[in-house]
Design a protein around this motif. Structure first.
Motif, short mmCIF file in Angstrom:
data_model
loop_
_atom_site.label_atom_id
_atom_site.label_comp_id
_atom_site.label_asym_id
_atom_site.label_seq_id
_atom_site.Cartn_x
_atom_site.Cartn_y
_atom_site.Cartn_z
N GLU A 157 39.24 49.62 54.51
CA GLU A 157 39.81 49.79 53.17
C GLU A 157 40.12 48.43 52.53
OE1 GLU A 157 43.08 52.68 52.92
OE2 GLU A 157 43.69 51.68 51.06
N VAL A 158 40.59 47.48 53.32
CA VAL A 158 40.87 46.13 52.80
C VAL A 158 39.60 45.53 52.20
CG1 VAL A 158 41.36 43.74 53.53
CG2 VAL A 158 42.88 45.62 54.23
N ILE A 159 38.49 45.65 52.92
CA ILE A 159 37.23 45.07 52.45
C ILE A 159 36.68 45.85 51.25
CG2 ILE A 159 34.81 44.62 53.11
CD1 ILE A 159 35.90 44.04 55.97
N VAL A 165 38.88 36.80 38.92
CA VAL A 165 38.23 36.20 40.09
C VAL A 165 36.83 35.70 39.72
CG1 VAL A 165 37.28 36.70 42.40
CG2 VAL A 165 39.56 37.49 41.79
N GLU A 166 36.11 36.49 38.93
CA GLU A 166 34.77 36.06 38.51
C GLU A 166 34.87 34.78 37.68
OE1 GLU A 166 33.18 39.52 36.64
OE2 GLU A 166 32.38 40.30 38.53
N ASN A 167 35.86 34.71 36.84
CA ASN A 167 36.04 33.53 36.01
C ASN A 167 36.44 32.31 36.84
OD1 ASN A 167 36.22 32.28 33.32
ND2 ASN A 167 38.40 32.13 33.77
N LEU A 168 37.35 32.53 37.81
CA LEU A 168 37.79 31.42 38.68
C LEU A 168 36.64 30.88 39.50
CD1 LEU A 168 41.28 32.45 40.05
CD2 LEU A 168 40.73 30.58 38.48
N SER A 169 35.77 31.78 39.96
CA SER A 169 34.68 31.30 40.81
C SER A 169 33.72 30.42 40.00
CB SER A 169 33.97 32.46 41.49
OG SER A 169 33.25 33.20 40.54
N LYS A 226 35.52 45.41 45.38
CA LYS A 226 35.50 45.91 44.01
C LYS A 226 36.36 45.08 43.06
CE LYS A 226 34.64 50.80 44.82
NZ LYS A 226 35.36 51.97 45.27
N TYR A 227 37.54 44.66 43.52
CA TYR A 227 38.54 44.17 42.55
C TYR A 227 39.05 42.75 42.81
CZ TYR A 227 38.53 49.06 41.28
OH TYR A 227 38.13 50.32 40.89
N ASP A 228 38.83 42.22 44.00
CA ASP A 228 39.37 40.89 44.30
C ASP A 228 38.48 40.20 45.33
OD1 ASP A 228 40.91 38.65 44.69
OD2 ASP A 228 42.74 39.71 45.25
N PRO A 229 37.21 39.94 44.93
CA PRO A 229 36.24 39.45 45.93
C PRO A 229 36.38 37.96 46.25
CG PRO A 229 35.17 39.73 43.80
CD PRO A 229 36.59 40.23 43.63
N GLN A 230 37.60 37.53 46.54
CA GLN A 230 37.79 36.18 47.05
C GLN A 230 37.44 36.21 48.54
OE1 GLN A 230 41.22 33.98 44.97
NE2 GLN A 230 41.97 36.08 45.00
N PRO A 231 36.76 35.17 49.03
CA PRO A 231 36.20 35.24 50.40
C PRO A 231 37.22 35.61 51.48
CG PRO A 231 35.32 33.32 49.24
CD PRO A 231 36.37 33.94 48.34
N PHE A 232 38.48 35.11 51.36
CA PHE A 232 39.47 35.39 52.42
C PHE A 232 39.95 36.84 52.41
CE2 PHE A 232 42.42 34.85 48.98
CZ PHE A 232 41.98 33.75 48.29
N HIS A 233 39.57 37.63 51.38
CA HIS A 233 39.87 39.07 51.42
C HIS A 233 38.66 39.88 51.88
CE1 HIS A 233 43.77 38.39 49.79
NE2 HIS A 233 43.39 38.16 48.56
#
Lengths: 150, 150
Positions: A24-26, B68-72, A31-38
């Motif tokens: 669920e975290v991935i 996030v898209e903008n930050l990247s 979808k909403y916060d695709p920063q690599p550490f998440h």
């Protein structure tokens, strides 16, 4: 039915149980916060988090789920929420964590312009299985006043 | 790389495009905010919303996706966020809406205890296809200071 008149300032509640899963975290982060550490342990290793952790917005969404389940038990004459203040992510939330909520009503205010409603503020704290607070938020709720007896 | 020294107070940005779908509104609400008016037109008809509308937390999550898209694109030396203030849901978000973000850097503060970082606050506003602001939030970001030249 719980109306504005029934909201007790200082009342504390403790409720909810949410098991955080890796899947669920991935899924949420994709979808909403695709920063690599998440998204993976590998990308999180060199960051503050150390390993895969939930998006803060996912953490907030998990809290909302527990709030809604609790509210549906109470049958509150709720009118939704205009927003919130002082949301703080205090500690990372990891897959395997089990979360619960403690909340306290801070204050309540009748509406000056609309006698049929009032607002109240609650401080909600999300707590993990080690009794560590991971998130806190001051939320604002709107609720109907008790209808006059006709 | 954009460091703390490069954060310009008063700088405005405009970015993002997010099409809100009925399927996604119901999927998010089913998991995290299963109040009836976020699940069907029928249940929403008699409420303030009038028809199916997105959970406020879903709205926030859609904004995060665009941030996030903008930050990247920017390659900021970001260290995450301790939280946010003054989140307000101003208007309902409906399936079919197309959202974008406008943001402005409000202020920045060097860390007193940790010279390698600082914080800044941004006001982000989510705007729909009719140029109506539907949500606003004051977010706090942490960012690295520029490493000394050795």
């Amino acid at each position: 039915m719980m109306y504005f008149e029934d909201v007790e300032v200082g009342r504390r509640s403790s409720f909810g149980r949410y098991e955080v899963t890796r899947e669920e975290v991935i899924e949420f982060a994709s979808k909403y916060d695709p920063q690599p550490f998440h998204l993976s342990d590998e990308a999180a290793e060199s960051t503050y988090f150390g390993r895969l952790s939930a998006s803060g917005w996912h953490t907030a969404a998990m809290m909302m789920r527990m709030l809604v389940e609790n509210l549906s038990d109470i049958q509150q004459a709720g009118l939704g929420s205009p927003g919130l203040d002082e949301l703080r992510w205090l500690k990372p939330v990891y897959p395997g964590d089990v979360l619960r909520v403690e909340s306290e009503v801070i204050d309540k205010t009748p509406s000056r312009s609309r006698p049929e409603m009032g607002s109240f503020r609650s401080r909600a704290t999300l707590i993990n299985q080690d009794d560590v607070a991971v998130m806190t938020v001051l939320s604002i709720g709107l609720v109907r006043t008790r209808p006059p007896v006709s």
